[in-house]
Write a protein that holds these residues in place. Structure first.
Motif, PDB file in Angstrom:
ATOM      1  N   MET A  48       0.867  -1.186   0.000  1.00  0.00           N
ATOM      2  CA  MET A  48       0.000   0.000   0.000  1.00  0.00           C
ATOM      3  C   MET A  48       0.897   1.228   0.000  1.00  0.00           C
ATOM      4  O   MET A  48       1.927   1.257   0.685  1.00  0.00           O
ATOM      5  N   SER A  73      -0.626   4.746  -0.299  1.00  0.00           N
ATOM      6  CA  SER A  73      -1.286   5.806   0.453  1.00  0.00           C
ATOM      7  C   SER A  73      -2.805   5.639   0.442  1.00  0.00           C
ATOM      8  O   SER A  73      -3.377   5.079  -0.493  1.00  0.00           O
ATOM      9  N   PHE A  92      -5.676   1.367   5.165  1.00  0.00           N
ATOM     10  CA  PHE A  92      -4.302   1.065   4.741  1.00  0.00           C
ATOM     11  C   PHE A  92      -3.984  -0.399   5.066  1.00  0.00           C
ATOM     12  O   PHE A  92      -3.401  -1.118   4.262  1.00  0.00           O
TER      13      PHE A  92
END
Ligand code: ADP
Ligand code: MG
Length: 341
Positions: A272, A274, A293
């Motif tokens: 991930m 953002s 997230f």
């Protein structure tokens, strides 16, 4: 007026750009503070005279100091440090009970992906960074035995207890959003007609009549850095918070490990880049950004689509290692993406 996407940088994950239709009379009063060992706080308010604004800024500074003295794990005498050492508090500040209550609620809502009991993992990874090695299976197991929001209880009288020694709280995933909300509350109470507080990139905005007023323009920083923004979100009122892997991380033997952990496995999140969340309050936006997230692209996407009050931009790596972006349907008309992103 279109806001230029080029040549804008900021230390914050998100930054405020400019407002359309700004005339001299529309210019806000501004002030900057800092908290928690250097996190920048930027305040803007419209509709206040200088004296009222200055007074509100003094109040905000005192309020943030009060909250920091309560929750900072870097201050040995904070209530949270005392709880983390296994002490019982003779009286629990209402703000702390509130924070634990909200955090526990959001842990339940997010299937445990947001969890304020991650502190044993934070400490483990901090130690591993110092020793430039990865945690062992035994260390993971020992840390995880004390991670879990169900291990924390807030009683009706507000007191906080842990089910076992070794449980430790960390408000790093929620504090900035909360501080931004508190600053906006104080600006509103002072009489601002429109205001914004940015705490280390987390932004809470408010205006009396979101339908009538100009929306706030908030930039999403590019997760790969550089001078260009990823995009700009229009926010009529409410919070915008980004969790990213690019500003804070643990570097061990040349590899970067994310500072956000999956509380269920203890592992730093991979793949991930953002997550930007916009919702009504900063406290929820901050917690949801961290949670989504951890959820990753697919689970995060379905979580956002199931929750009407949450809009989000997710940027991550797909199975083929290519960048995948997702913009929730409610946000499509409010996001201007950089064509060169
Ligand atoms: P940022 O610091 O980039 O704004 P976050 O708001 O996501 O990011 O907060 C990350 C911090 O929250 C970490 O440094 C750690 O202290 C804590 N944390 C890490 N993982 C989690 C998690 N799954 N749930 C709650 N807090 C977390
Ligand atoms: Mg967060």
């Amino acid at each position: 007026m279109r806001v230029s996407l080029r040549f804008l940088t900021s230390a914050a994950a998100i930054l405020l750009l400019s407002f359309t239709a700004a005339t001299a009379a529309d210019q806000p009063l501004k002030a900057s503070l800092s908290a928690m060992g250097g996190i920048p706080i930027n305040l803007s308010a419209w509709g206040l005279d200088q004296a009222a604004f200055d007074l509100a800024v003094t109040e905000i500074s005192a309020r943030i100091e009060e909250l920091e003295a309560m929750i900072s794990t870097y201050r040995p005498d904070s209530e949270v440090s005392r709880l983390n050492r296994g002490e019982t508090l003779e009286s629990t500040p209402a703000d702390l009970s509130f924070l634990v209550f909200v955090a526990s609620w959001i842990s339940g809502e997010t299937a445990g992906t947001f969890d304020i009991t991650v502190e044993p993992l934070v400490l483990l990874w901090r130690q591993c960074r110092q020793e430039q090695r990865l945690p062992t299976a035994e260390e993971y197991e020992a840390a995880l035995a004390n991670v879990g929001h169900q291990l924390v209880n807030v009683k009706l009288d507000g007191s906080i207890t842990f089910d076992q020694p070794g449980v430790k709280l960390d408000f790093g995933g929620i504090a900035k959003g909360y501080f931004a909300d508190e600053a906006v509350t104080l600006l509103r109470e002072a009489g601002a007609t429109r205001c914004l507080a940015e705490v280390g990139g987390d932004i809470t905005t408010w205006q009396a009549d979101p339908a009538a007023g100009e929306p706030f323009k908030v930039g999403i920083k590019h997760p790969y850095g550089g001078d260009e923004l990823y995009g700009i979100i229009s926010v009529p009122t409410g919070a915008v918070v980004t969790s990213g892997n690019y500003e804070r991380f643990y570097e061990i033997n040349g590899h970067r490990y994310c500072h956000i952990f999956d509380p269920r496995t203890g592992h730093p999140v991979e793949n991930m880049l953002s997550v930007t969340v916009t919702t009504k309050g900063g406290i929820e936006a901050d917690a949801y950004a961290t949670a989504i997230f951890v959820m990753g692209l697919e689970v995060g996407r379905s979580f956002v689509e199931r929750n009407e009050q949450i809009e989000a931009v997710l940027i991550g790596l797909g199975a083929d290692g290519k960048v995948v972006e997702y913009i929730s349907p409610g946000l499509v008309d409010r996001v201007e993406l950089n064509p060169n992103r």
